[in-house]
Design an enzyme around this catalytic site. Structure first.
Site, PDB file in Angstrom:
ATOM      1  N   GLY A  56       0.860  -1.197   0.063  1.00  0.00           N
ATOM      2  CA  GLY A  56       0.009   0.078   0.035  1.00  0.00           C
ATOM      3  C   GLY A  56       1.018   1.341   0.057  1.00  0.00           C
ATOM      4  O   GLY A  56       0.650   2.213   0.533  1.00  0.00           O
ATOM      5  N   GLY A 112      -0.730   4.666  -0.863  1.00  0.00           N
ATOM      6  CA  GLY A 112      -1.827   5.217   0.252  1.00  0.00           C
ATOM      7  C   GLY A 112      -1.116   6.408   0.720  1.00  0.00           C
ATOM      8  O   GLY A 112       0.118   6.633   0.792  1.00  0.00           O
ATOM      9  N   GLN A 113      -2.041   6.942   1.696  1.00  0.00           N
ATOM     10  CA  GLN A 113      -1.591   8.038   2.639  1.00  0.00           C
ATOM     11  C   GLN A 113      -0.578   7.690   3.471  1.00  0.00           C
ATOM     12  O   GLN A 113       0.590   8.186   3.732  1.00  0.00           O
ATOM     13  CB  GLN A 113      -3.149   8.492   3.495  1.00  0.00           C
ATOM     14  N   ASP A 132      -0.417  -7.214  -7.527  1.00  0.00           N
ATOM     15  CA  ASP A 132      -1.617  -7.602  -6.934  1.00  0.00           C
ATOM     16  C   ASP A 132      -1.659  -8.359  -5.661  1.00  0.00           C
ATOM     17  O   ASP A 132      -1.012  -9.404  -5.904  1.00  0.00           O
ATOM     18  CB  ASP A 132      -2.788  -8.106  -7.739  1.00  0.00           C
ATOM     19  N   LEU A 169       0.332  -1.930   4.877  1.00  0.00           N
ATOM     20  CA  LEU A 169      -0.732  -1.043   5.056  1.00  0.00           C
ATOM     21  C   LEU A 169      -1.759  -1.076   4.177  1.00  0.00           C
ATOM     22  O   LEU A 169      -2.652  -0.381   4.079  1.00  0.00           O
ATOM     23  CB  LEU A 169       0.071   0.323   4.841  1.00  0.00           C
ATOM     24  N   TYR A 173     -14.648  -8.767  -1.196  1.00  0.00           N
ATOM     25  CA  TYR A 173     -13.387  -8.207  -1.611  1.00  0.00           C
ATOM     26  C   TYR A 173     -12.676  -7.576  -0.428  1.00  0.00           C
ATOM     27  O   TYR A 173     -11.439  -7.721  -0.388  1.00  0.00           O
ATOM     28  CB  TYR A 173     -13.609  -7.093  -2.749  1.00  0.00           C
ATOM     29  N   THR A 229      -7.000  -1.494  13.553  1.00  0.00           N
ATOM     30  CA  THR A 229      -7.934  -0.333  13.600  1.00  0.00           C
ATOM     31  C   THR A 229      -8.581  -0.032  14.828  1.00  0.00           C
ATOM     32  O   THR A 229      -9.257  -1.169  15.422  1.00  0.00           O
ATOM     33  CB  THR A 229      -8.604  -0.415  12.330  1.00  0.00           C
ATOM     34  N   GLU A 277     -11.577   0.596  14.765  1.00  0.00           N
ATOM     35  CA  GLU A 277     -12.953   0.000  14.442  1.00  0.00           C
ATOM     36  C   GLU A 277     -13.072  -1.529  15.006  1.00  0.00           C
ATOM     37  O   GLU A 277     -14.253  -1.732  15.090  1.00  0.00           O
ATOM     38  CB  GLU A 277     -12.956  -0.034  12.681  1.00  0.00           C
ATOM     39  N   TYR A 309     -15.711  -4.447   7.232  1.00  0.00           N
ATOM     40  CA  TYR A 309     -14.225  -3.877   7.149  1.00  0.00           C
ATOM     41  C   TYR A 309     -13.858  -4.371   8.619  1.00  0.00           C
ATOM     42  O   TYR A 309     -12.370  -4.943   8.798  1.00  0.00           O
ATOM     43  CB  TYR A 309     -13.997  -2.517   7.183  1.00  0.00           C
ATOM     44  N   LYS A 330     -10.519  -7.118   9.505  1.00  0.00           N
ATOM     45  CA  LYS A 330      -9.446  -6.499  10.305  1.00  0.00           C
ATOM     46  C   LYS A 330      -9.278  -7.308  11.704  1.00  0.00           C
ATOM     47  O   LYS A 330      -8.266  -7.365  12.362  1.00  0.00           O
ATOM     48  CB  LYS A 330      -9.554  -5.229  10.687  1.00  0.00           C
ATOM     49  N   HIS A 333      -6.906   8.468  11.150  1.00  0.00           N
ATOM     50  CA  HIS A 333      -5.601   9.424  11.169  1.00  0.00           C
ATOM     51  C   HIS A 333      -5.566   9.847   9.513  1.00  0.00           C
ATOM     52  O   HIS A 333      -5.738   9.227   8.734  1.00  0.00           O
ATOM     53  CB  HIS A 333      -4.177   8.562  11.184  1.00  0.00           C
ATOM     54  N   ARG A 361      -5.293  12.646   2.362  1.00  0.00           N
ATOM     55  CA  ARG A 361      -6.446  11.811   2.585  1.00  0.00           C
ATOM     56  C   ARG A 361      -7.481  11.901   1.378  1.00  0.00           C
ATOM     57  O   ARG A 361      -7.792  12.879   0.816  1.00  0.00           O
ATOM     58  CB  ARG A 361      -7.055  12.157   3.879  1.00  0.00           C
TER      59      ARG A 361
HETATM   60  O1  F7E Z   1     -16.012   8.317   8.650  1.00  0.00           O
HETATM   61  C1  F7E Z   1     -19.380   9.780   9.466  1.00  0.00           C
HETATM   62  C2  F7E Z   1     -19.235   8.160   9.200  1.00  0.00           C
HETATM   63  O2  F7E Z   1     -15.227   7.218   6.311  1.00  0.00           O
HETATM   64  C3  F7E Z   1     -15.869   9.108   9.869  1.00  0.00           C
HETATM   65  C4  F7E Z   1     -10.585   4.573   8.081  1.00  0.00           C
HETATM   66  O3  F7E Z   1      -9.218   4.937   8.129  1.00  0.00           O
HETATM   67  O4  F7E Z   1     -10.879   5.224  10.342  1.00  0.00           O
HETATM   68  C5  F7E Z   1     -11.523   5.370   8.915  1.00  0.00           C
HETATM   69  O5  F7E Z   1     -12.922   4.797   9.172  1.00  0.00           O
HETATM   70  C6  F7E Z   1     -17.374   9.111  10.410  1.00  0.00           C
HETATM   71  C7  F7E Z   1     -18.337   7.815  10.368  1.00  0.00           C
HETATM   72  O6  F7E Z   1     -13.841   6.803   8.464  1.00  0.00           O
HETATM   73  C8  F7E Z   1     -20.053  10.949   6.137  1.00  0.00           C
HETATM   74  O7  F7E Z   1     -20.428   7.780   9.448  1.00  0.00           O
HETATM   75  C9  F7E Z   1     -20.830  11.361   8.193  1.00  0.00           C
HETATM   76  O8  F7E Z   1     -18.959   7.899  11.437  1.00  0.00           O
HETATM   77  O9  F7E Z   1     -14.084   9.286   7.490  1.00  0.00           O
HETATM   78  P1  F7E Z   1     -14.739   8.121   7.553  1.00  0.00           P
HETATM   79  P2  F7E Z   1     -14.210   5.851   9.393  1.00  0.00           P
HETATM   80  O10 F7E Z   1     -15.546   4.937   8.922  1.00  0.00           O
HETATM   81  O11 F7E Z   1     -13.931   6.307  10.763  1.00  0.00           O
HETATM   82  C10 F7E Z   1     -10.907   3.875  11.061  1.00  0.00           C
HETATM   83  C11 F7E Z   1     -10.167   3.967  12.159  1.00  0.00           C
HETATM   84  C12 F7E Z   1     -10.278   2.923   9.679  1.00  0.00           C
HETATM   85  O12 F7E Z   1      -9.592   1.916  10.118  1.00  0.00           O
HETATM   86  C13 F7E Z   1     -10.855   3.150   8.377  1.00  0.00           C
HETATM   87  O13 F7E Z   1      -9.722   2.525   7.586  1.00  0.00           O
HETATM   88  O14 F7E Z   1     -18.057  10.154   9.635  1.00  0.00           O
HETATM   89  N1  F7E Z   1     -19.827  10.496   8.211  1.00  0.00           N
HETATM   90  N2  F7E Z   1     -21.173  11.755   6.879  1.00  0.00           N
HETATM   91  C14 F7E Z   1     -19.213  10.292   6.954  1.00  0.00           C
HETATM   92  N3  F7E Z   1     -18.246   9.565   6.267  1.00  0.00           N
HETATM   93  C15 F7E Z   1     -17.922   9.613   5.102  1.00  0.00           C
HETATM   94  N4  F7E Z   1     -16.949   8.771   4.621  1.00  0.00           N
HETATM   95  N5  F7E Z   1     -18.892  10.626   4.418  1.00  0.00           N
HETATM   96  C16 F7E Z   1     -19.790  11.060   4.889  1.00  0.00           C
HETATM   97  O15 F7E Z   1     -20.545  12.010   3.942  1.00  0.00           O
END
Ligand code: F7E
Length: 336
Positions: free
Chosen positions: A9, A12-13, A53, A75, A90, A122, A124, A146, A150, A176, A181
């Site tokens: 990766g 990536g970022q 890949d 990563l 996937y 993560t 998550e 996801y 993980k 992060h 990003r």
């Molecule tokens: O969402 C809310 C959404 O997609 C953050 C990845 O790096 O961090 C990341 O995952 C929050 C969530 O990141 C929108 O519902 C609202 O609660 O930026 P995100 P993520 O899902 O937290 C973790 C630690 C990882 O490991 C992952 O790989 O924001 N939200 N409205 C939204 N999110 C998105 N994308 N778009 C919106 O319009």
């Protein structure tokens, strides 16, 4: 003798920040990225790129055999939580099986004593957690394909450490971010929209759950923690986080403030809007398409263990991060 690192990766970022960090430390850096295998090994900015890949086991064996890395940083991932609900298989194949393959290759090539392994885990994993902030001892309860993928990756890493004595570490990384990003993550989506709205290139920003709370740190700080984990006497797993949670709503307010727009909220639920206080124009609206089938609870990490044992701490605050990203998006618009 220089150390050799192999990063999956690399494009990536995190791959970008980590490769810069390791090059500065004098490492020889190899990176794997998707693309045309005919291009074979290429060198770009001192990084040796391998086009492959990660689902191709034989190629992975060849790359590890040829490069004989001292450190491997995994990563590569399908890292978007929302997309994982649409492409669960996937996501699982990539996120769960890649670390297994790498660990298995380390073992079969007899590199257990030479090659140290970092797995990008993560926050998550703590999706449904009732404990705030989350620690290494907090029970996992993943809430997306996801996070489930993980979870496998986390445990296979622990298992190979215990079974084969491989120096394998999980960095349990909370969100992060950085100016590079991609826009399908909420931070960059918001900072880029704030800049575009300010410049009159966009009317509105459509978002999902404004109340979601996350622990947002700076990617540049987090790659240092990855490296530190692999420099210890013993392999272990560490939470990497700032310890401070902010809502998506606050993120919007901070980013717009950077472009001199004050947002006030009106209405509730799907009808909630964010208005420009100076003229009453609606700039932020809810679009349910951005909601997830199920959302993780407030995620905020306690990184005391990393602070104590690795001497790591985040340097960039949430406010500084949002400022850095929004200013960068403004500059990008004015440069073009
Ligand atoms: O969402 C809310 C959404 O997609 C953050 C990845 O790096 O961090 C990341 O995952 C929050 C969530 O990141 C929108 O519902 C609202 O609660 O930026 P995100 P993520 O899902 O937290 C973790 C630690 C990882 O490991 C992952 O790989 O924001 N939200 N409205 C939204 N999110 C998105 N994308 N778009 C919106 O319009």
């Amino acid at each position: 003798m220089t150390n050799v690192a192999l990063i999956t990766g690399i494009n990536g970022q995190d791959g970008t920040y980590l490769s810069e960090f390791l090059l500065k430390k004098g490492y020889t850096v190899h990176g794997i990225r998707r693309g045309n295998p005919q291009q074979d090994i290429k060198s770009k900015n001192d990084i040796h790129l391998h086009y492959s890949d990660l689902t191709d086991y034989a190629e992975l064996v060849k790359i590890i055999q040829e490069t004989q890395p001292d450190e491997i940083y995994n990563l590569a991932a399908q890292s978007n939580v929302k997309i994982s609900f649409e492409r669960p298989e996937y996501t699982t194949l990539t996120n769960a099986l890649t670390p297994l393959k790498i660990l298995e290759i380390i073992r079969t090539l007899g590199l257990e004593k030479k090659t140290r392994f970092f797995q990008a885990s993560t926050g998550e994993l703590f999706g449904n957690s009732q404990e705030i902030p989350q620690k290494e001892s907090t029970p996992f309860y993943p809430k997306s394909p996801y996070a489930v993928s993980k979870l496998y990756a986390y445990w296979i890493c622990v298992n190979y450490r215990e079974a084969y004595d491989i120096f394998a570490c999980n960095g349990i990384l909370f969100n992060h971010e950085s100016p590079i990003r991609p826009e399908n993550f909420v931070t960059r989506k918001i900072t880029k929209s704030a800049a575009r709205i300010k410049k009159g290139l966009q009317d509105r920003l459509y978002l999902g759950n404004l109340n979601a709370k996350r622990d947002w740190g700076f990617a540049g700080d987090y790659v240092e923690a990855m490296w530190l984990m692999l420099q210890q006497d013993k392999p272990d797993d560490y939470i990497i986080a700032t310890g401070k949670a902010h809502s998506v709503r606050e993120l919007v307010e901070f980013a717009f403030r950077e472009v001199d727009i004050e947002i006030k909220w009106e209405g509730e639920g799907l009808n909630e809007v964010g208005k420009d206080t100076s003229n009453g124009r609606i700039l932020v609206e809810i679009d349910p398409a951005f909601y997830r089938p199920v959302e993780a609870n407030a995620l905020v990490g306690d990184s005391s263990k990393a602070r104590e044992l690795l001497g790591w701490e985040p340097r960039v605050t949430f406010e500084e991060l949002v400022r850095m990203m929004t200013r960068n998006d403004i500059n990008l618009l004015f440069d073009n």
